[in-house]
Design a protein around this motif. Sequence first.
Motif, PDB file in Angstrom:
ATOM      1  N   PRO A 254       0.766  -1.277   0.060  1.00 24.44           N
ATOM      2  CA  PRO A 254      -0.046   0.152   0.033  1.00 24.44           C
ATOM      3  C   PRO A 254       0.863   1.241  -0.039  1.00 24.44           C
ATOM      4  O   PRO A 254       0.416   2.344  -0.653  1.00 24.44           O
ATOM      5  CB  PRO A 254      -1.008  -0.163   1.273  1.00 24.44           C
ATOM      6  N   PHE A 255       2.068   1.113   0.736  1.00 21.51           N
ATOM      7  CA  PHE A 255       3.009   2.357   0.730  1.00 21.51           C
ATOM      8  C   PHE A 255       3.501   2.599  -0.864  1.00 21.51           C
ATOM      9  O   PHE A 255       3.520   3.925  -1.166  1.00 21.51           O
ATOM     10  CB  PHE A 255       3.991   1.902   1.625  1.00 21.51           C
ATOM     11  N   ILE A 391      -3.518   5.537  12.233  1.00 23.34           N
ATOM     12  CA  ILE A 391      -3.601   6.468  13.384  1.00 23.34           C
ATOM     13  C   ILE A 391      -2.679   7.686  12.816  1.00 23.34           C
ATOM     14  O   ILE A 391      -2.866   9.004  12.879  1.00 23.34           O
ATOM     15  CB  ILE A 391      -2.931   6.086  14.527  1.00 23.34           C
ATOM     16  N   ALA A 392      -1.483   7.309  12.107  1.00 27.58           N
ATOM     17  CA  ALA A 392      -0.451   8.455  11.633  1.00 27.58           C
ATOM     18  C   ALA A 392      -1.163   9.254  10.642  1.00 27.58           C
ATOM     19  O   ALA A 392      -0.807  10.523  10.620  1.00 27.58           O
ATOM     20  CB  ALA A 392       0.842   7.818  11.165  1.00 27.58           C
ATOM     21  N   ARG A 393      -2.003   8.535   9.659  1.00 31.54           N
ATOM     22  CA  ARG A 393      -2.302   9.383   8.636  1.00 31.54           C
ATOM     23  C   ARG A 393      -3.525  10.618   9.201  1.00 31.54           C
ATOM     24  O   ARG A 393      -3.902  11.296   8.713  1.00 31.54           O
ATOM     25  CB  ARG A 393      -3.293   8.528   7.882  1.00 31.54           C
ATOM     26  N   PRO A 399      -0.041  11.276   3.669  1.00 31.00           N
ATOM     27  CA  PRO A 399       0.130   9.963   4.048  1.00 31.00           C
ATOM     28  C   PRO A 399       1.593   9.535   3.886  1.00 31.00           C
ATOM     29  O   PRO A 399       2.037   8.521   4.614  1.00 31.00           O
ATOM     30  CB  PRO A 399      -0.483   9.329   2.550  1.00 31.00           C
ATOM     31  N   ALA A 400       2.347  10.399   3.099  1.00 29.92           N
ATOM     32  CA  ALA A 400       3.838  10.255   3.182  1.00 29.92           C
ATOM     33  C   ALA A 400       4.353  10.309   4.573  1.00 29.92           C
ATOM     34  O   ALA A 400       5.230   9.332   5.033  1.00 29.92           O
ATOM     35  CB  ALA A 400       4.403  10.996   2.162  1.00 29.92           C
ATOM     36  N   LEU A 401       4.122  11.099   5.266  1.00 30.47           N
ATOM     37  CA  LEU A 401       4.630  11.254   6.630  1.00 30.47           C
ATOM     38  C   LEU A 401       4.157  10.210   7.349  1.00 30.47           C
ATOM     39  O   LEU A 401       5.015   9.628   8.447  1.00 30.47           O
ATOM     40  CB  LEU A 401       4.159  12.680   7.100  1.00 30.47           C
ATOM     41  N   ALA A 405       6.737   7.639   9.372  1.00 32.63           N
ATOM     42  CA  ALA A 405       6.892   7.563  10.700  1.00 32.63           C
ATOM     43  C   ALA A 405       6.671   6.061  11.225  1.00 32.63           C
ATOM     44  O   ALA A 405       7.486   5.642  12.316  1.00 32.63           O
ATOM     45  CB  ALA A 405       5.732   8.272  11.707  1.00 32.63           C
ATOM     46  N   VAL A 406       5.821   5.204  10.490  1.00 34.13           N
ATOM     47  CA  VAL A 406       5.573   4.160  11.028  1.00 34.13           C
ATOM     48  C   VAL A 406       6.998   3.339  10.532  1.00 34.13           C
ATOM     49  O   VAL A 406       7.531   2.229  11.435  1.00 34.13           O
ATOM     50  CB  VAL A 406       4.523   3.348  10.168  1.00 34.13           C
TER      51      VAL A 406
END
Length: 446
Positions: A254-255, A391-393, A399-401, A405-406
Amino acid sequence: MSDPVLSWLGIFRLGLVQTGLGAIVVLTTSTLNRVMVVELAMPAMLPGALVAVHYALQVFRPAWGHGSDLGARRTPWIVGGMAVLAAGGLLASVATAWMTTHPSSGIALAVVAFCLIGAGVGAAGTSLLVLLAKRTDDRRRAAAATIVWVMMIAGFIVTTGMAGHMLDPFSPLRLIVVSGTVSVAAMVLTVVGVYGIEGRVAAPPESPQAVPLPKSSFRAALAEIWAEPTARRFAIFVFVSMLAYSAQDLILEPFAGVVFGFTPGETTKLSGIQHTGTLIGMALVPLAGAVYPRCHGNLQVWTIGGCLAWAAALSGLAAAAIAGPSWPLRETVFMLGVTNGAYAVAAIGSMMALVGAGGDKREGVRMGLWGAAQAFAFGIGGFLGTLASDIARILLPSPALSYSAVFASEAGLFVVAALMAVWVHRAPTRNGMQQRELRVIAVAGG
């Protein structure tokens, strides 16, 4: 009198068992996954829950290892476990086919099938690793681990390729036939792999050195193993490192699609690049030992180095998320695979060396404990990785950040795992044997 060691042919034959195991598992966790979601339009959480059931059952690995310890023979557990796994694989395909007409009944049967799959993998896999560890010469351990795991990946590749060809055009009956064929082939490989091996190399019963294992309850045996600093610390190390590994497994494709704009076909090829790197990484460890004898270092060096290399590769993915399409993503994923393979051989070599360090014939319980830690980490790692990404999104502006982070967090987990590897190898022992073993065993053996 110690048990005679396995020849190269014997190691290869045990690898056939791993090939059969991998063939059934990849068909049930990958192909059936796709059929449920795409052809049957089931929610993706259904196969996810079924795979979680498969991992949950493997928490009983220590109990199955204890059973093989008491019997002092691993072959019945390997063959019996593979029979249960093969039955579960076939039943899973029947359940999937049944979902086309009776979804509720098919799902109920699938739960039973995946319970059998988890039990079969745990029982057969634990005893197989113990047998390989006990009967492999110290200098051959890394090479043996490489052979067995490469043969398992070969089982993945051959099964997915042949099954993909045989399943077109798709029909429920064709799915059952393909699954049944794979299960029968896996059982044939298992019987060929283990026939006569343990009988030929086992110590004679009348040998005065063949002291039987004292009978005890599983709870007492597990408590005894958990009280060993090395066994306990290594279980925690396996959990942390496998948690970091499994957390990236479900978000890599997905990334690539979200950040780099890859098509589904391109992301599938990206996984192929990673698997190629894994095979090369597995081959590099024993090759380094053969070409450069001084690479026959201790287990601590290889294990720590593998964790740090994986952390560096994940840091590269974190940077790729920020840099975007200009970053050489394919090369980074290839290096991720190489570090994955090198770490896998080092970790398996560590298991094989440490499993008999206590010297009390409870190898099955130890290996089962570590296998359960790995399965538990895999069971929750994928979920936590996707949850952290979601959660990060929400918290981060792009989304890139969030992906960066993950991946950076997973790299941090591998740094923690590297520190824990030092902690493992500094563990005190009751008899002093482990530290001597770790100084002389060549994980990168040739």
